[in-house]
Design a protein around this motif. Structure first.
Motif, PDB file in Angstrom:
ATOM      1  N   GLU A 202     -20.103  48.117  50.503  1.00  0.00           N
ATOM      2  CA  GLU A 202     -19.887  46.687  50.720  1.00  0.00           C
ATOM      3  C   GLU A 202     -21.187  45.974  51.065  1.00  0.00           C
ATOM      4  OE1 GLU A 202     -16.965  44.794  50.345  1.00  0.00           O
ATOM      5  OE2 GLU A 202     -16.520  46.634  49.280  1.00  0.00           O
ATOM      6  N   THR A 203     -21.998  46.596  51.895  1.00  0.00           N
ATOM      7  CA  THR A 203     -23.268  45.985  52.273  1.00  0.00           C
ATOM      8  C   THR A 203     -24.201  45.881  51.069  1.00  0.00           C
ATOM      9  OG1 THR A 203     -23.089  46.802  54.542  1.00  0.00           O
ATOM     10  CG2 THR A 203     -25.293  46.204  53.780  1.00  0.00           C
ATOM     11  N   GLU A 204     -24.261  46.942  50.264  1.00  0.00           N
ATOM     12  CA  GLU A 204     -25.088  46.895  49.063  1.00  0.00           C
ATOM     13  C   GLU A 204     -24.623  45.791  48.122  1.00  0.00           C
ATOM     14  OE1 GLU A 204     -26.599  51.545  48.659  1.00  0.00           O
ATOM     15  OE2 GLU A 204     -24.961  50.829  47.383  1.00  0.00           O
ATOM     16  N   ALA A 205     -23.311  45.671  47.941  1.00  0.00           N
ATOM     17  CA  ALA A 205     -22.779  44.649  47.042  1.00  0.00           C
ATOM     18  C   ALA A 205     -23.039  43.250  47.583  1.00  0.00           C
ATOM     19  CB  ALA A 205     -21.285  44.871  46.826  1.00  0.00           C
ATOM     20  N   ASP A 206     -22.956  43.083  48.892  1.00  0.00           N
ATOM     21  CA  ASP A 206     -23.274  41.785  49.492  1.00  0.00           C
ATOM     22  C   ASP A 206     -24.716  41.390  49.184  1.00  0.00           C
ATOM     23  OD1 ASP A 206     -20.792  41.301  50.587  1.00  0.00           O
ATOM     24  OD2 ASP A 206     -21.326  41.927  52.611  1.00  0.00           O
ATOM     25  N   ARG A 207     -25.629  42.318  49.388  1.00  0.00           N
ATOM     26  CA  ARG A 207     -27.051  42.008  49.235  1.00  0.00           C
ATOM     27  C   ARG A 207     -27.423  41.757  47.775  1.00  0.00           C
ATOM     28  NH1 ARG A 207     -29.495  46.405  53.663  1.00  0.00           N
ATOM     29  NH2 ARG A 207     -28.453  45.449  55.473  1.00  0.00           N
ATOM     30  N   ILE A 208     -26.956  42.604  46.880  1.00  0.00           N
ATOM     31  CA  ILE A 208     -27.226  42.380  45.459  1.00  0.00           C
ATOM     32  C   ILE A 208     -26.537  41.106  44.987  1.00  0.00           C
ATOM     33  CG2 ILE A 208     -26.776  43.272  43.135  1.00  0.00           C
ATOM     34  CD1 ILE A 208     -27.280  46.066  44.214  1.00  0.00           C
ATOM     35  N   GLY A 209     -25.338  40.864  45.499  1.00  0.00           N
ATOM     36  CA  GLY A 209     -24.585  39.681  45.103  1.00  0.00           C
ATOM     37  C   GLY A 209     -25.302  38.383  45.420  1.00  0.00           C
ATOM     38  N   VAL A 210     -25.909  38.281  46.608  1.00  0.00           N
ATOM     39  CA  VAL A 210     -26.616  37.044  46.944  1.00  0.00           C
ATOM     40  C   VAL A 210     -27.845  36.869  46.064  1.00  0.00           C
ATOM     41  CG1 VAL A 210     -25.766  36.911  49.325  1.00  0.00           C
ATOM     42  CG2 VAL A 210     -27.927  38.078  48.858  1.00  0.00           C
ATOM     43  N   GLU A 211     -28.481  37.979  45.680  1.00  0.00           N
ATOM     44  CA  GLU A 211     -29.634  37.859  44.793  1.00  0.00           C
ATOM     45  C   GLU A 211     -29.203  37.422  43.392  1.00  0.00           C
ATOM     46  OE1 GLU A 211     -33.468  40.321  43.003  1.00  0.00           O
ATOM     47  OE2 GLU A 211     -32.535  40.984  44.875  1.00  0.00           O
ATOM     48  N   LEU A 212     -28.128  37.997  42.864  1.00  0.00           N
ATOM     49  CA  LEU A 212     -27.628  37.571  41.566  1.00  0.00           C
ATOM     50  C   LEU A 212     -27.302  36.081  41.571  1.00  0.00           C
ATOM     51  CD1 LEU A 212     -25.211  40.476  40.561  1.00  0.00           C
ATOM     52  CD2 LEU A 212     -27.328  39.846  39.382  1.00  0.00           C
ATOM     53  N   ALA A 213     -26.619  35.634  42.630  1.00  0.00           N
ATOM     54  CA  ALA A 213     -26.255  34.219  42.732  1.00  0.00           C
ATOM     55  C   ALA A 213     -27.497  33.341  42.767  1.00  0.00           C
ATOM     56  CB  ALA A 213     -25.390  33.988  43.965  1.00  0.00           C
ATOM     57  N   ALA A 214     -28.464  33.728  43.591  1.00  0.00           N
ATOM     58  CA  ALA A 214     -29.687  32.930  43.717  1.00  0.00           C
ATOM     59  C   ALA A 214     -30.412  32.838  42.394  1.00  0.00           C
ATOM     60  CB  ALA A 214     -30.591  33.537  44.788  1.00  0.00           C
ATOM     61  N   ARG A 215     -30.562  33.957  41.705  1.00  0.00           N
ATOM     62  CA  ARG A 215     -31.275  33.964  40.420  1.00  0.00           C
ATOM     63  C   ARG A 215     -30.528  33.141  39.374  1.00  0.00           C
ATOM     64  NH1 ARG A 215     -35.445  37.576  39.838  1.00  0.00           N
ATOM     65  NH2 ARG A 215     -35.701  39.156  41.474  1.00  0.00           N
ATOM     66  N   ALA A 216     -29.200  33.062  39.504  1.00  0.00           N
ATOM     67  CA  ALA A 216     -28.391  32.293  38.549  1.00  0.00           C
ATOM     68  C   ALA A 216     -28.337  30.811  38.910  1.00  0.00           C
ATOM     69  CB  ALA A 216     -26.976  32.869  38.501  1.00  0.00           C
ATOM     70  N   GLY A 217     -28.990  30.430  39.994  1.00  0.00           N
ATOM     71  CA  GLY A 217     -29.028  29.025  40.376  1.00  0.00           C
ATOM     72  C   GLY A 217     -27.911  28.590  41.295  1.00  0.00           C
ATOM     73  N   TYR A 218     -27.235  29.558  41.940  1.00  0.00           N
ATOM     74  CA  TYR A 218     -26.185  29.242  42.910  1.00  0.00           C
ATOM     75  C   TYR A 218     -26.715  29.485  44.321  1.00  0.00           C
ATOM     76  CZ  TYR A 218     -23.072  29.195  38.884  1.00  0.00           C
ATOM     77  OH  TYR A 218     -22.488  28.901  37.671  1.00  0.00           O
ATOM     78  N   ASP A 219     -26.341  28.621  45.231  1.00  0.00           N
ATOM     79  CA  ASP A 219     -26.849  28.701  46.601  1.00  0.00           C
ATOM     80  C   ASP A 219     -26.376  30.004  47.256  1.00  0.00           C
ATOM     81  OD1 ASP A 219     -27.598  28.357  49.259  1.00  0.00           O
ATOM     82  OD2 ASP A 219     -27.082  26.237  49.290  1.00  0.00           O
ATOM     83  N   PRO A 220     -27.295  30.917  47.580  1.00  0.00           N
ATOM     84  CA  PRO A 220     -26.870  32.196  48.168  1.00  0.00           C
ATOM     85  C   PRO A 220     -26.257  32.040  49.546  1.00  0.00           C
ATOM     86  CG  PRO A 220     -29.246  31.977  48.288  1.00  0.00           C
ATOM     87  CD  PRO A 220     -28.766  30.830  47.434  1.00  0.00           C
ATOM     88  N   ARG A 221     -26.541  30.930  50.221  1.00  0.00           N
ATOM     89  CA  ARG A 221     -25.964  30.697  51.552  1.00  0.00           C
ATOM     90  C   ARG A 221     -24.457  30.485  51.485  1.00  0.00           C
ATOM     91  NH1 ARG A 221     -30.360  26.087  52.774  1.00  0.00           N
ATOM     92  NH2 ARG A 221     -29.542  25.571  50.693  1.00  0.00           N
ATOM     93  N   ALA A 222     -23.934  30.232  50.283  1.00  0.00           N
ATOM     94  CA  ALA A 222     -22.497  30.066  50.124  1.00  0.00           C
ATOM     95  C   ALA A 222     -21.746  31.354  50.444  1.00  0.00           C
ATOM     96  CB  ALA A 222     -22.165  29.611  48.708  1.00  0.00           C
TER      97      ALA A 222
END
Length: 272
Positions: A202-222
């Protein structure tokens, strides 16, 4: 049974499992630095094939029950977000850009979403509607689920289960452990091995997930606002040490830290 054989059994079992396992690096570390070797006992191809078959069955059943959401605006919204996230998957593994990505919107009150091996995905309308998710928050959900697939967490859990079952079966045969004993051993193995690793997943998916979102132009703070909403819907959840998921407090703290870490990527993608 002689004590010599009993003493040798752990080494024999370890050797059997080691022969069947291979250590792989499923993804690159990315900016968030997820970098851990994973022990696998089943091939990626087998898991992807099984996932594709299971996905088709799920979609067929959903269609039969009229549970495939057909609202064009919702379907197009989700598809657009998935397309942008999937386009960034090559940062972590180059072959993922060639996956046959699919996403379904399922009409259900469940607060759920998932991504199988090979990029077969679904999100439930209950999650979108009940939590009133923004596009950034949907990207946080789907980025997290995509991360599980990129890291091949399903394959890893299957492999761990196979290794555990080998140990239980051999121990039962050698030591005469009955069904009840084997069941107890299985529960001990689950708490000892599967739960901590599941929290790690879960922690790995959280961390990779915020990076994917950020790179795709979505606010990772969401991701933080998303899990605040999730926390409000899951009162009475089990404590962290008995759960397969990190506690909400731990999760929010980690998400906030890593979201801030990838903010430069978000700004490079045009975010503010």
């Amino acid at each position: 049974m002689g004590s010599l054989f009993r003493n040798a059994f752990p080494a024999v079992l370890a050797a059997m499992v080691a022969v069947a396992c291979q250590t792989v690096q499923t993804t690159g570390g990315g900016a968030v630095g997820v970098d851990r070797g994973q022990m696998m006992m089943v091939s990626a191809q087998e898991v992807e094939q099984a996932s594709a078959q299971q996905y088709q069955q799920i979609i067929a059943e959903a269609r039969k029950q009229n549970a495939l959401n057909r609202d064009p605006a919702t379907v197009q919204r989700v598809q657009r977000i998935v397309n942008r996230l999937a386009a960034q998957s090559g940062v972590f593994r180059s072959d993922a850009t060639r996956w046959q990505w699919e996403v379904a919107v399922l009409s259900s009150d469940q607060l759920n979403a998932w991504c199988m091996a090979g990029g077969k995905m679904a999100i439930y309308t209950g999650l979108i509607d009940q939590l009133k998710l923004t596009d950034d928050e949907i990207a946080a959900v789907l980025g997290h689920e995509i991360a599980h697939a990129l890291r091949e967490h399903a394959r890893e859990r299957i492999s761990k289960s196979m290794a555990t079952n080998i140990g239980i079966s051999v121990a039962g045969a050698l030591f005469g452990v009955g069904d009840a004993g084997q069941s107890l051993m299985g529960q001990v193995a689950k708490v000892t091995f599967e739960l901590p690793n599941s929290r790690l997943h879960e922690t790995e998916a959280d961390r990779i997930g915020v990076e994917l979102a950020a790179r795709a132009g979505y606010d990772p703070r969401a991701a933080v606002t998303l899990w605040n909403k999730m926390a409000s819907k899951s009162s009475g959840a089990p404590p962290e040490w008995l759960s397969t998921h990190p506690s909400h407090t731990s999760r929010q703290r980690d998400l906030a830290e890593y979201a801030e870490r990838v903010m430069p990527l978000y700004r490079q993608a045009g975010g503010r």
